[in-house]
Design a protein around this motif. Sequence first.
Motif, PDB file in Angstrom:
ATOM      1  N   GLY A 182     -23.646 -11.700 -14.067  1.00  0.00           N
ATOM      2  CA  GLY A 182     -22.578 -12.472 -13.435  1.00  0.00           C
ATOM      3  C   GLY A 182     -22.615 -12.213 -11.951  1.00  0.00           C
ATOM      4  N   GLY A 183     -22.428 -13.248 -11.144  1.00  0.00           N
ATOM      5  CA  GLY A 183     -22.371 -13.089  -9.696  1.00  0.00           C
ATOM      6  C   GLY A 183     -23.595 -12.401  -9.102  1.00  0.00           C
ATOM      7  N   GLY A 184     -24.752 -12.528  -9.760  1.00  0.00           N
ATOM      8  CA  GLY A 184     -25.960 -11.897  -9.251  1.00  0.00           C
ATOM      9  C   GLY A 184     -26.113 -10.444  -9.690  1.00  0.00           C
ATOM     10  N   TRP A 185     -25.173  -9.933 -10.479  1.00  0.00           N
ATOM     11  CA  TRP A 185     -25.252  -8.562 -10.982  1.00  0.00           C
ATOM     12  C   TRP A 185     -25.705  -8.579 -12.437  1.00  0.00           C
ATOM     13  CZ3 TRP A 185     -23.685  -4.154  -8.135  1.00  0.00           C
ATOM     14  CH2 TRP A 185     -23.195  -4.453  -6.840  1.00  0.00           C
ATOM     15  N   HIS A 186     -26.311  -7.470 -12.842  1.00  0.00           N
ATOM     16  CA  HIS A 186     -26.766  -7.360 -14.221  1.00  0.00           C
ATOM     17  C   HIS A 186     -26.130  -6.163 -14.884  1.00  0.00           C
ATOM     18  CE1 HIS A 186     -29.762 -10.540 -13.899  1.00  0.00           C
ATOM     19  NE2 HIS A 186     -29.776 -10.172 -12.623  1.00  0.00           N
ATOM     20  N   GLY A 187     -25.939  -6.288 -16.167  1.00  0.00           N
ATOM     21  CA  GLY A 187     -25.346  -5.192 -16.924  1.00  0.00           C
ATOM     22  C   GLY A 187     -25.230  -5.621 -18.362  1.00  0.00           C
ATOM     23  N   TRP A 188     -24.070  -5.324 -18.954  1.00  0.00           N
ATOM     24  CA  TRP A 188     -23.814  -5.745 -20.325  1.00  0.00           C
ATOM     25  C   TRP A 188     -22.678  -6.750 -20.319  1.00  0.00           C
ATOM     26  CZ3 TRP A 188     -23.780  -0.261 -23.034  1.00  0.00           C
ATOM     27  CH2 TRP A 188     -25.097   0.245 -23.020  1.00  0.00           C
ATOM     28  N   GLY A 189     -22.803  -7.750 -21.182  1.00  0.00           N
ATOM     29  CA  GLY A 189     -21.761  -8.765 -21.208  1.00  0.00           C
ATOM     30  C   GLY A 189     -21.538  -9.304 -22.605  1.00  0.00           C
ATOM     31  N   TYR A 190     -20.465 -10.063 -22.756  1.00  0.00           N
ATOM     32  CA  TYR A 190     -20.225 -10.805 -23.997  1.00  0.00           C
ATOM     33  C   TYR A 190     -20.819 -12.196 -23.810  1.00  0.00           C
ATOM     34  CZ  TYR A 190     -16.954  -7.126 -25.396  1.00  0.00           C
ATOM     35  OH  TYR A 190     -16.397  -5.922 -25.750  1.00  0.00           O
ATOM     36  N   ASP A 191     -21.606 -12.625 -24.761  1.00  0.00           N
ATOM     37  CA  ASP A 191     -22.305 -13.915 -24.684  1.00  0.00           C
ATOM     38  C   ASP A 191     -23.098 -14.010 -23.377  1.00  0.00           C
ATOM     39  OD1 ASP A 191     -21.140 -14.484 -27.082  1.00  0.00           O
ATOM     40  OD2 ASP A 191     -19.776 -16.015 -26.338  1.00  0.00           O
ATOM     41  N   GLY A 192     -23.616 -12.887 -22.923  1.00  0.00           N
ATOM     42  CA  GLY A 192     -24.477 -12.877 -21.738  1.00  0.00           C
ATOM     43  C   GLY A 192     -23.732 -12.958 -20.428  1.00  0.00           C
ATOM     44  N   VAL A 218     -10.465 -11.525 -13.357  1.00  0.00           N
ATOM     45  CA  VAL A 218     -10.787 -10.245 -13.975  1.00  0.00           C
ATOM     46  C   VAL A 218     -11.248  -9.326 -12.843  1.00  0.00           C
ATOM     47  CG1 VAL A 218     -12.228  -9.051 -15.670  1.00  0.00           C
ATOM     48  CG2 VAL A 218     -11.425 -11.392 -16.127  1.00  0.00           C
ATOM     49  N   LEU A 219     -10.381  -8.406 -12.466  1.00  0.00           N
ATOM     50  CA  LEU A 219     -10.651  -7.548 -11.304  1.00  0.00           C
ATOM     51  C   LEU A 219     -11.222  -6.208 -11.738  1.00  0.00           C
ATOM     52  CD1 LEU A 219      -7.310  -8.065  -9.339  1.00  0.00           C
ATOM     53  CD2 LEU A 219      -9.471  -9.313  -9.075  1.00  0.00           C
ATOM     54  N   ARG A 220     -12.076  -5.670 -10.917  1.00  0.00           N
ATOM     55  CA  ARG A 220     -12.628  -4.350 -11.167  1.00  0.00           C
ATOM     56  C   ARG A 220     -13.305  -3.876  -9.895  1.00  0.00           C
ATOM     57  NH1 ARG A 220     -17.892  -4.154 -14.603  1.00  0.00           N
ATOM     58  NH2 ARG A 220     -18.189  -2.491 -13.096  1.00  0.00           N
ATOM     59  N   ASP A 221     -13.869  -2.691  -9.926  1.00  0.00           N
ATOM     60  CA  ASP A 221     -14.709  -2.272  -8.824  1.00  0.00           C
ATOM     61  C   ASP A 221     -16.103  -2.012  -9.382  1.00  0.00           C
ATOM     62  OD1 ASP A 221     -14.087  -0.007 -10.264  1.00  0.00           O
ATOM     63  OD2 ASP A 221     -13.414   1.160  -8.551  1.00  0.00           O
ATOM     64  N   ALA A 222     -17.061  -1.871  -8.485  1.00  0.00           N
ATOM     65  CA  ALA A 222     -18.437  -1.645  -8.916  1.00  0.00           C
ATOM     66  C   ALA A 222     -19.118  -0.791  -7.869  1.00  0.00           C
ATOM     67  CB  ALA A 222     -19.174  -2.972  -9.061  1.00  0.00           C
ATOM     68  N   ARG A 223     -20.079  -0.033  -8.300  1.00  0.00           N
ATOM     69  CA  ARG A 223     -20.798   0.817  -7.372  1.00  0.00           C
ATOM     70  C   ARG A 223     -22.147   0.184  -7.072  1.00  0.00           C
ATOM     71  NH1 ARG A 223     -20.802   6.217  -5.365  1.00  0.00           N
ATOM     72  NH2 ARG A 223     -18.579   5.994  -5.774  1.00  0.00           N
ATOM     73  N   ASP A 224     -22.407  -0.003  -5.789  1.00  0.00           N
ATOM     74  CA  ASP A 224     -23.657  -0.617  -5.388  1.00  0.00           C
ATOM     75  C   ASP A 224     -24.745   0.447  -5.326  1.00  0.00           C
ATOM     76  OD1 ASP A 224     -25.794  -1.872  -4.164  1.00  0.00           O
ATOM     77  OD2 ASP A 224     -24.460  -3.222  -3.077  1.00  0.00           O
ATOM     78  N   ARG A 225     -25.679   0.362  -6.259  1.00  0.00           N
ATOM     79  CA  ARG A 225     -26.770   1.347  -6.280  1.00  0.00           C
ATOM     80  C   ARG A 225     -28.048   0.716  -5.737  1.00  0.00           C
ATOM     81  NH1 ARG A 225     -26.709   3.439 -12.244  1.00  0.00           N
ATOM     82  NH2 ARG A 225     -27.174   1.244 -12.540  1.00  0.00           N
ATOM     83  N   GLY A 226     -27.903  -0.471  -5.154  1.00  0.00           N
ATOM     84  CA  GLY A 226     -29.039  -1.103  -4.495  1.00  0.00           C
ATOM     85  C   GLY A 226     -29.928  -1.908  -5.419  1.00  0.00           C
ATOM     86  N   ASP A 227     -29.670  -1.847  -6.751  1.00  0.00           N
ATOM     87  CA  ASP A 227     -30.558  -2.568  -7.660  1.00  0.00           C
ATOM     88  C   ASP A 227     -29.840  -3.708  -8.391  1.00  0.00           C
ATOM     89  OD1 ASP A 227     -28.911  -1.118  -9.298  1.00  0.00           O
ATOM     90  OD2 ASP A 227     -30.515  -0.138 -10.436  1.00  0.00           O
TER      91      ASP A 227
END
Length: 468
Positions: free
Chosen positions: A73-83, A194-203
């Motif tokens: 989502g939004g150019g970030w990758h991780g785990w999601g529901y229905d991708g 849906v608000l949250r924070d995220a840590r930018d690890r450069g990848d």
Amino acid sequence: MRLPDESLTRRVFLARSARWGAAAALGGGGALEGALHGARRGGRRDEPRPPLTVPTVRHAASGIALVAGQGAGGGWHGWGYDGAIPGPTLELRRGESLDVTLCNALPEPTSVHWHGLHAPPGMDGQPMQQVAPGGAFRYLFPVAQRAGTHWYHPHPHGRTAGQVARGLAGLLLVRDDEEDALALPRGARELPLVLRDARDRGDGRLGHRRWWLLGYRGDLPMANGAVRPVARVPAAAHRLRVVNAATARVFRLYPGERFPAWILGNDGGLLPEAVRAGEVALSPGERLDLLVDLAGARAGERLTIACRASGWTLATLEVTGEPVPDAWARPWVPPAALSHVEPLVAEPGVVHREFHFFGHWINGRGFDMHHPAFTVRRGVVERWRFRSGLGSPHPVHVHGAHFQVEARRGGRGRVMPWERGWKDTVLLEGGERVDVLVRFDAHAGPYLLHCHRLEHEDAGMMLGFVVA
Ligand code: C2O
Ligand code: CU
Ligand code: CU
């Protein structure tokens, strides 16, 4: 260590633009143009600002499959529901049955907890009800409660924080006739946040570290999976359905003074009446139903949802010049009453329980999933007192019922305007003592009380109890 926004390196900045440009290219030309335009202007404030994405809406009563797996989502990758990060917005009406089959495509066990729904114990996605990798589980139960803004997220024993931080979360809206009668902004005038924070690890990958007592803090704000997104909206009233899906961060939301903003509801649905919104503290797990009235705004004017604790802009609504044919283009006049809220009353001799949130224990105990700490009688009002200790703030969450905040002593010393009506999560700041009245009407069986700072929860700041 906290990396301030200002110190984002050029490398990270460029990487983000590239990621985001690629996503925009898939999504459509207008967004890409916006990215290039933003990039040319340079500087932090003018960092490319992605459009606010609105998650797909799915009808939760129609026997759908929900896949927990890789997501983006939004150019970030991780785990999601229905991708997707966040997952689809699930909707259903009061009286329908939620019917959702979770398919676990993750490399570890998971579950879905329907945060805010009064699910029967076996359908509540509790830590002991895990679905193994490759497995599936059908959640099926009637939803009899009134309209409200809820959300869903994993709740597997000891792994909740990591899974939520990687992106697994979505909104869940219950609608009913009482709410329909108010003719609140709907369709394109209703925006999930849906608000949250995220840590930018450069990848560009969403990750998590187990900083037990501190909680995992990101260095970037995220709304619907994107950093500081912008929604282009016409000059009309908009209803924002907000959830704090961060693992540990408390937001102090501030919609500014330029446009009227009203608090319509919170965790348990609509308030008795609308309240003008100033700064609102929203801790992990809490929801806010907010109406922002952009009727009469000029093209190009902006409303920002800021966080006064971090200084972040979380999301921006930018007014377009397009004419609005609907009823919400006129200034919104709050109705005399939004909803009927039955006040809970404590009878003399009411059962009184105290819970001390200290470190990552409650009353000095860690979570024991096989031994409930106490038993509550169904249908009877009890007073629960939450006290804070080391490790505050603690957002205190109860499964299986909503409660009413009766009093707060110490700390902020009062019940805040957005804490009226029904709540399922209440923020306990340092030095505070919060009394709530709670009555379990819906189901008998085992339920949970826990801190919704998810690192605390995973470390054991959770008690099981039984409704009998
Ligand atoms: Cu949103 Cu038990 O959690
Ligand atoms: Cu819950
Ligand atoms: Cu806590």
